[in-house]
Design a protein around this motif. Structure first.
Motif, short mmCIF file in Angstrom:
data_model
loop_
_atom_site.label_atom_id
_atom_site.label_comp_id
_atom_site.label_asym_id
_atom_site.label_seq_id
_atom_site.Cartn_x
_atom_site.Cartn_y
_atom_site.Cartn_z
N TYR A 51 15.81 -1.76 0.76
CA TYR A 51 14.62 -0.92 0.68
C TYR A 51 15.02 0.54 0.63
O TYR A 51 15.98 0.96 1.29
N LEU A 70 -0.26 0.22 -3.20
CA LEU A 70 0.84 -0.73 -3.32
C LEU A 70 0.35 -2.17 -3.22
O LEU A 70 0.82 -3.06 -3.94
N PHE A 77 6.32 -3.62 0.49
CA PHE A 77 6.58 -2.33 1.12
C PHE A 77 6.81 -2.54 2.60
O PHE A 77 6.54 -3.62 3.17
N ILE A 86 7.31 5.37 3.91
CA ILE A 86 6.98 4.12 3.25
C ILE A 86 8.19 3.72 2.41
O ILE A 86 8.68 4.51 1.60
N VAL A 88 10.08 0.80 -0.11
CA VAL A 88 9.86 -0.27 -1.08
C VAL A 88 11.23 -0.74 -1.55
O VAL A 88 12.24 -0.05 -1.38
#
Length: 558
Positions: A51, A70, A77, A86, A88
């Motif tokens: 991530y 999202l 996420f 945040i 992803v």
């Protein structure tokens, strides 16, 4: 044969499973489900993506908006509440940003002059229009300041008074700027002055002294009158360093082609005079007098025969005898009497001025009082082309003198100031060579990804071979033993069936009340006569089914 083994295995598993109690069957199913779930979780962990941060330092309102977008685009996420970030998967970073940009989301919530593009109502007051204009101006200034390298974000607050026609009520505008700097960054004084000048130049009648800059640590960046001496000392030190750096660059540029890069070190120490001197002088030269002005006065009075004196008896009497001869000696005539008869006076006033010169001198600050230059030169290095051996050779005095002349001309040497230039030849300590080993394949990212997948596969294999396979094997063994017992009993039944085919069946011994499953349900608990009677009943009722069972037994035996 393989089909027979498969059929027996399946039948053994089912028979063994059916032979277990309800609780054991339930525990077995739960264990199998847990094993399968653990194996799937391990496989997913091995294929888990890395991530990356999509946005950070978001407010909770902005984070909620990003999360909704999202989810609408089916992008996985994670939300870090501590850093308000945040995250992803790495493969979805650019896609997520493009999707959010297409939806109109931006991490910069600063509002500029786009407020003026919004449609305003018919009854909008002048106060609202002025407020929108001020907000737009603040936003535009904040955006401009945020584009600087060291500035992460900025907020501008403007205090613009209303225009008035009364002079006594006029007030000057003021501005305050809040700066959030990047970690480890700091603004120089020139940059602070540039930001203050930018804001002051954007607002009419805003004075530079009325702009205040504050950073996120609460420090006042543009200090004015509080520490004047400290600011002055800092500026003088910075000016001295600039002069020294300029002179060092001159020395490096003149010695580098001669000595070589890395074969010398040069430092310059400059003594700068920051004394402010103002002098006025007035000088007189007594040797050169000059007539500035002259004034003359001349008076003449002529004699008269009119009676003079006080009127009276005495004044009317004749004069007494005169003792002065009428004829003077040496042929002189009565000229003296003529002179005595009249009077005169001459007067002159002359003003003289001495030569005078007046001078006013103000010495410029920041002048160089003295320079000291130190240069260290490494020994000459020669390499033997045959053996490759390196030999050090000291510089000669003549060569060092030539280098000294070059340095003196480069820095502007002046003997009147007492400048000094020293060039010393000394052997430099050879730099330590650090060998950096290339990271092995076990330190690469792809290796650890492969290790994760191998560990996951090994864990699943151990789970299957160590847990699931023994359980299935025990169940199959239990079911196979039960089927084998039924098969041995069926051997005796086969002989009985042969006698049945020969017409030996007695009608008085056949009962038609048995069910189709009686031959398997009884097992060892019933007597052989009972089982034989049940088989006879089954043959009488359903001969085709019995023939199929016998055929299956024969195939399994083969």
């Amino acid at each position: 044969m393989d089909n027979a083994a498969g059929t027996l295995n399946k039948g053994g598993l089912m028979a063994g499973f059916n032979s277990l109690g309800i609780l054991r069957q339930l525990g077995l199913m739960v264990g199998l489900a847990a094993s399968v779930a653990i194996g799937v979780a391990v496989v997913l962990w091995s294929q888990k993506p890395d991530y990356r941060v999509l946005y950070s330092n978001l407010s909770f309102a902005d984070a909620n908006e990003v999360i909704e977008q999202l989810r609408a685009n089916s992008i996985p996420f994670r939300f870090d509440a501590d850093g308000r970030a945040i995250l992803v998967p790495e493969s979805h970073v650019h896609t997520a940003r493009l999707r959010l940009a297409s939806e109109g989301f931006t991490a910069d919530k600063t509002v500029g002059f786009e407020l003026m593009d919004r449609e305003q109502g018919l009854g909008t007051s002048q106060f609202m229009e002025t407020t929108r204009y001020r907000r737009g101006l603040e936003g535009e200034l904040a955006r401009t300041i945020s584009n600087m390298v060291a500035v992460r974000s900025a907020r501008v607050h403007l205090a613009i008074p209303r225009d008035t026609v009364f002079i006594r009520d006029q007030r000057k505008p003021r501005a305050s700027v809040f700066l959030e700097l990047h970690a480890g960054r700091q603004l120089e004084r020139d940059q602070v002055a540039a930001i203050a000048s930018l804001v002051a130049s954007s607002i009419p009648e805003l004075d530079l002294q009325d702009v205040t800059l504050v950073d996120q640590r609460g420090r006042l960046l543009n200090m004015r009158d509080a520490d004047t001496d400290v600011v002055l000392a800092a500026r003088q030190l910075e000016y001295t360093r600039q002069i020294e750096d300029t002179l060092v660059n001159r020395v490096n540029s003149i010695l580098q082609p001669v000595v070589g890069l890395g074969n010398f070190r040069a430092e310059v120490s400059a003594d700068i005079d920051f004394t402010q001197v103002e002098q006025a002088s007035e000088i007189y030269n007594p040797d050169q007098p000059a007539l500035r002005s002259e004034q003359t006065l001349e008076e003449r009075r002529a004699a008269s025969d009119a009676a003079v004196g006080v009127p009276g008896a005495l004044s009317n009497q004749p004069p007494g005898p005169n003792s002065v001869p009428e004829v003077m000696a040496d042929g002189a005539s009565g000229g003296a009497g003529t002179a005595a008869a009249g009077s005169g006076r001459n007067q002159a006033t002359r003003n003289f001025e001495l030569d005078r010169s007046i001078s006013y001198t103000r010495q410029q600050t920041g002048g160089v009082k003295r320079l000291t230059v130190a240069v260290a030169v490494d020994d000459l290095m020669s390499v033997n082309p045959e053996t490759g051996e390196r030999t050090r050779t000291p510089w000669s005095e003549a060569d060092l003198e030539r280098l000294r002349l070059l340095v003196q001309n480069a820095v502007g040497y002046s003997a009147l100031r007492g400048d000094r230039v020293d060039i010393i030849n000394t052997a430099f300590v050879p730099p330590e060579v650090f060998e950096f080993d290339e990271p092995g394949f076990w330190q690469q990212d792809w290796f650890w990804g492969l290790i994760k997948q191998l560990l996951a596969g090994l864990f699943v294999l151990l789970l299957v071979l160590g847990v699931l396979r023994p359980i299935m094997k025990n169940i199959a063994a239990a079911g196979g033993s039960r089927i084998a017992g039924g098969t041995s009993a069926a051997g005796d039944v086969a002989a009985e069936l042969q006698s049945l085919d020969a017409g030996v069946i007695a009608d008085d011994k056949v009962t038609f009340g048995g069910s189709g499953s009686a031959m398997f349900a009884g097992g060892a608990n019933e007597s052989f006569d009972y089982q034989l009677n049940a088989i006879r009943s089954l043959v009488a009722e359903d001969p085709a089914r019995v023939a199929q069972a016998v055929k299956q037994w024969v195939v399994e035996r083969e």
